[in-house]
Design an enzyme around this catalytic site. Sequence first.
Site, PDB file in Angstrom:
ATOM      1  N   THR A 244      41.214  35.889  41.068  1.00  0.00           N
ATOM      2  CA  THR A 244      40.219  35.434  42.042  1.00  0.00           C
ATOM      3  C   THR A 244      39.416  36.584  42.631  1.00  0.00           C
ATOM      4  O   THR A 244      39.796  37.752  42.553  1.00  0.00           O
ATOM      5  CB  THR A 244      40.897  34.675  43.194  1.00  0.00           C
ATOM      6  OG1 THR A 244      41.748  35.562  43.916  1.00  0.00           O
ATOM      7  CG2 THR A 244      41.706  33.496  42.688  1.00  0.00           C
ATOM      8  N   ASP A 245      38.315  36.207  43.268  1.00  0.00           N
ATOM      9  CA  ASP A 245      37.528  37.179  44.024  1.00  0.00           C
ATOM     10  C   ASP A 245      38.068  37.238  45.448  1.00  0.00           C
ATOM     11  O   ASP A 245      39.095  36.605  45.766  1.00  0.00           O
ATOM     12  CB  ASP A 245      36.042  36.823  43.978  1.00  0.00           C
ATOM     13  CG  ASP A 245      35.710  35.473  44.612  1.00  0.00           C
ATOM     14  OD1 ASP A 245      36.552  34.923  45.377  1.00  0.00           O
ATOM     15  OD2 ASP A 245      34.609  34.963  44.348  1.00  0.00           O
ATOM     16  N   ALA A 246      37.408  37.961  46.301  1.00  0.00           N
ATOM     17  CA  ALA A 246      37.890  38.144  47.679  1.00  0.00           C
ATOM     18  C   ALA A 246      37.967  36.840  48.458  1.00  0.00           C
ATOM     19  O   ALA A 246      38.727  36.724  49.420  1.00  0.00           O
ATOM     20  CB  ALA A 246      36.993  39.137  48.419  1.00  0.00           C
TER      21      ALA A 246
ATOM     22  N   VAL B  67      38.351  32.427  45.049  1.00  0.00           N
ATOM     23  CA  VAL B  67      37.757  31.599  43.997  1.00  0.00           C
ATOM     24  C   VAL B  67      37.951  32.325  42.660  1.00  0.00           C
ATOM     25  O   VAL B  67      37.743  33.532  42.566  1.00  0.00           O
ATOM     26  CB  VAL B  67      36.254  31.355  44.268  1.00  0.00           C
ATOM     27  CG1 VAL B  67      35.594  30.616  43.116  1.00  0.00           C
ATOM     28  CG2 VAL B  67      36.077  30.584  45.571  1.00  0.00           C
TER      29      VAL B  67
END
Length: 129
Positions: free
Chosen positions: A6-8, A11
């Site tokens: 995921t991103d920060a 997501v």
Amino acid sequence: MYWEDTDAGGVVYHAQYLAFLERARTEWMRAQGHGQDVLRTQHDLVFAVRAMRIDFRLPARLDDALQVSVSLVQCRRASLVIAQSIRCGDTLLLDAEVRVAALSAAGFKPRPIPQPLFEALNALVETPA
């Protein structure tokens, strides 16, 4: 899903979906008795992605449990077309069409799928719903 996917914001990063699709195709082939080592050593064959169409519909998020489907929709003499989807429960997140080419494992040149394997794969072809 894991943090590494995921991103920060939690997501799933779009490139991770490619890895999920690849793993599912590999496991599907292995379940059919055609693992990558068998293809390489017994058939001098590898499959390489030639083209891919992906529709990203909704995002996956941290801790989602995903299901990745694999459906062989076309088996030609030297290529396959595979339909795939990624779902979270009943929700469709992504669908893809993957075209793979048959290559010689020794030289990475296009080659026909050996006849016994071609027949086995043709028996697995599903018509799209």
